[in-house]
Design an enzyme around this catalytic site. Sequence first.
Site, mmCIF file in Angstrom:
data_model
loop_
_atom_site.group_PDB
_atom_site.id
_atom_site.type_symbol
_atom_site.label_atom_id
_atom_site.label_comp_id
_atom_site.label_asym_id
_atom_site.label_seq_id
_atom_site.Cartn_x
_atom_site.Cartn_y
_atom_site.Cartn_z
ATOM 1 N N CYS A 1 0.834 -1.210 0.000
ATOM 2 C CA CYS A 1 0.000 0.000 0.000
ATOM 3 C C CYS A 1 0.874 1.268 0.000
ATOM 4 O O CYS A 1 1.480 1.570 -1.025
ATOM 5 C CB CYS A 1 -0.969 -0.057 1.162
ATOM 6 S SG CYS A 1 -2.412 0.977 0.880
ATOM 7 N N HIS B 1 -3.253 -5.214 1.863
ATOM 8 C CA HIS B 1 -2.610 -5.396 3.174
ATOM 9 C C HIS B 1 -2.660 -6.865 3.604
ATOM 10 O O HIS B 1 -3.570 -7.246 4.340
ATOM 11 C CB HIS B 1 -3.375 -4.589 4.232
ATOM 12 C CG HIS B 1 -3.169 -3.117 4.148
ATOM 13 N ND1 HIS B 1 -2.256 -2.450 4.931
ATOM 14 C CD2 HIS B 1 -3.761 -2.188 3.380
ATOM 15 C CE1 HIS B 1 -2.301 -1.164 4.648
ATOM 16 N NE2 HIS B 1 -3.208 -0.973 3.716
ATOM 17 N N GLU C 1 -0.921 -8.332 5.757
ATOM 18 C CA GLU C 1 -0.539 -8.505 7.168
ATOM 19 C C GLU C 1 -1.734 -8.559 8.095
ATOM 20 O O GLU C 1 -1.589 -8.923 9.262
ATOM 21 C CB GLU C 1 0.427 -7.383 7.603
ATOM 22 C CG GLU C 1 -0.177 -5.992 7.767
ATOM 23 C CD GLU C 1 -0.473 -5.276 6.441
ATOM 24 O OE1 GLU C 1 -0.284 -5.871 5.363
ATOM 25 O OE2 GLU C 1 -0.925 -4.125 6.501
#
Length: 202
Positions: free
Chosen positions: A83, A181, A183
């Site tokens: 991002c 994202h 994560e």
Amino acid sequence: MSENRPRIGVLALQGDVREHLAALREAGADAVGVRRPAELDDVQGLVIPGGESTTIDKLTKIFELREPLLKRISEGLPVYGSCAGMIMLADEIRDIAPGQESLGGLDIVVRRNAFGRQVESFETDLDVQGLDGGPFRAVFIRAPWVEAVGPDVEVLASVATEAGERAVAVRQGNLLATSFHPEISGDHRVHRLFAEMVVATQ
Ligand SMILES: NC(=O)CC[C@H](N)C(=O)O
């Protein structure tokens, strides 16, 4: 590096640093925060997290990390940008903020906030080249998209938008970037792919 556990840094200036550290550890890496040039010297790969690219840009300058980062990227350090991190790695930024600079390295043109504002954040199942085991649940938060790629850039995933197909995961040599994202999805396949890229350079 202990056995096959690569030592991977997460640029720890702003953004979701903790989530990347945790995902990297689960993906089999020794993960450490990087806030100082000496800490950068000590890693074999680096993640630039999501957050706000204008802030990350300013802080890399304040923390005197910009020049060391440019040097290590030019020497081939594996870097994964998610991002805002994708924006930091892009050679060209559209809808750039005044005074904003990227680090560059990836021969792509990204458009900041391309999918719309915060309220327009979304999730979707993506087929990502290089990831086995089915689609990846991708979370997009005020995400950029890739508007153009150079000849050496591999597009790993795209989404259909009103403007046409847009790349959201790309790789060029040792540089990997996603608009989304990974994560925060609990699925560590992107981090594992990056850890394998880092091991391959050792
Ligand atoms: N989730 C994110 O990293 C958002 C990126 C942010 N819109 C930027 O321009 O940096």
